[in-house]
Design an enzyme around this catalytic site. Structure first.
Site, PDB file in Angstrom:
ATOM      1  N   ASP A 221       0.875  -1.164   0.000  1.00 10.09           N
ATOM      2  CA  ASP A 221       0.000   0.000   0.000  1.00 10.09           C
ATOM      3  C   ASP A 221       0.925   1.230   0.000  1.00 10.09           C
ATOM      4  O   ASP A 221       2.133   1.102   0.213  1.00 10.09           O
ATOM      5  CB  ASP A 221      -0.868  -0.061   1.270  1.00 10.09           C
ATOM      6  CG  ASP A 221      -1.583   1.234   1.534  1.00 10.09           C
ATOM      7  OD1 ASP A 221      -2.280   1.720   0.619  1.00 10.09           O
ATOM      8  OD2 ASP A 221      -1.448   1.782   2.653  1.00 10.09           O
TER       9      ASP A 221
ATOM     10  N   ASP B  96      -0.201   5.120   1.027  1.00 11.54           N
ATOM     11  CA  ASP B  96      -0.487   6.088   2.100  1.00 11.54           C
ATOM     12  C   ASP B  96      -0.448   5.416   3.471  1.00 11.54           C
ATOM     13  O   ASP B  96      -1.089   4.374   3.685  1.00 11.54           O
ATOM     14  CB  ASP B  96      -1.886   6.705   1.914  1.00 11.54           C
ATOM     15  CG  ASP B  96      -1.974   7.573   0.678  1.00 11.54           C
ATOM     16  OD1 ASP B  96      -0.934   8.028   0.174  1.00 11.54           O
ATOM     17  OD2 ASP B  96      -3.114   7.793   0.202  1.00 11.54           O
TER      18      ASP B  96
HETATM   19 MG   LIG Z   1      -2.863   3.047   3.585  1.00 12.14          MG
END
Ligand SMILES: [Mg+2]
Ligand SMILES: [Zn+2]
Length: 299
Positions: free
Chosen positions: A30, A32
């Site tokens: 991922d 962020d």
């Molecule tokens: Mg995230």
């Protein structure tokens, strides 16, 4: 990195292995709050005056299932407010890493010979900008996110990565589980690459779907204290996670945990040549006897 250049880069990188099966390892990240310490979308949104951020026109869109619709409106308002492309790129570049992630990514790519991908609900402009600024772009085989571009007048335009209604765990514009599964299948069909172990590294609720599709030989790596970890632990019995669970607080700690895994000791089964970092080998040697928990459940 466009998806076209990504796939052509992958094609070149794997040409030498055509016809012969390669056994490799994959880490999917991922973005962020996993690689970068903030949410790229909200950092850029906060360039708007607060009365616009709190306006009902915008907050109503936030309730929507499709995050890219909300961000499209944010980008339109930023353009109206004359926030420039260079200002947006500046704030993205200045977001700090989650401690240790630049090192983790470089180590997995250069020393442990992992294939690395990003699966993110941010967008291609933000991810590309940040990775380029940190000299990490070349480490990734693929970046799967919402495609974005600046219009000739400087408005940032973003489109959904895909449209889906099958997966109820995921937003309509991005099912990370589907992306991960498709990537693994495509690597096999196109390049004859099989992954002995897949690591999925994330923090949020939209990282639950991909780890529930993982195999018993894979690793779900959840950030401590964040939604993904809380959800996985709270619903442990119901979810029937097959993958081994690794909980991490920083990139340094995750790298330490990975280096201790017996599964990463030596090259993947059937691989021709793979250099295991000397430091990592030493680390494994020192700590092998202390390994317990997730690795012991390995089948
Ligand atoms: Mg995230
Ligand atoms: Zn999904």
């Amino acid at each position: 990195m466009s998806s076209a250049s990504t796939s052509s880069a992958a094609a070149v990188a794997h040409t030498c292995g055509l016809g012969k099966q390669q056994r490799r390892r994959l880490a999917a990240f991922d973005f962020d709050h996993t690689i970068v310490s903030q949410n790229t979308d909200t950092v850029v949104r906060d360039l708007l005056p607060s009365h616009l951020i709190g306006s009902s026109a915008l907050t109503d869109l936030m309730e929507n299932d499709c995050w890219t619709q909300y961000m499209s409106e944010v980008f339109r308002l930023l353009h109206v407010q004359q926030v420039t492309e260079s200002r947006i790129r500046d704030v993205i570049r200045c977001i700090p890493e989650v401690p240790g992630f630049v090192r983790l990514i470089k180590h997995l790519h250069k020393k442990l010979n992992f294939d690395l991908i990003i699966i993110s609900d941010s967008n291609s402009i933000f991810i590309d900008e940040w990775l380029r600024a940190h000299n990490l772009l070349d480490c990734f085989t693929g970046i799967f996110t919402n495609p974005a571009e600046f219009s000739p007048t400087g408005q940032l335009l973003v489109r959904p990565h895909h449209q889906q209604t099958d997966c109820k765990l995921s937003a309509s514009n991005l099912c990370k589980g589907r992306v991960l599964e498709h990537f693994v299948i495509e690597q096999d069909l196109r390049y004859n690459i099989r992954y002995d172990h897949v690591f999925y590294v994330g923090d949020g609720n939209n990282d639950i779907c991909p780890v529930l599709r993982q195999r018993a030989c894979d690793f779900a790596c959840a950030r401590q204290g964040f939604a993904m970890e809380k959800h996985l632990i709270k619903n442990h019995n119901k979810l029937r996670l097959r993958a081994n669970l690794l909980i991490w607080r920083s990139g340094f700690e995750l790298l330490d945990q990975m280096c201790m895994l017996p599964q990463l000791q030596g090259p993947p089964i059937g691989s021709q040549s793979m250099c295991l970092d000397v430091n990592c080998k030493a680390e494994i040697g020192r700590r092998a006897s202390a390994v317990a928990g997730p690795a012991d459940r390995q089948q």
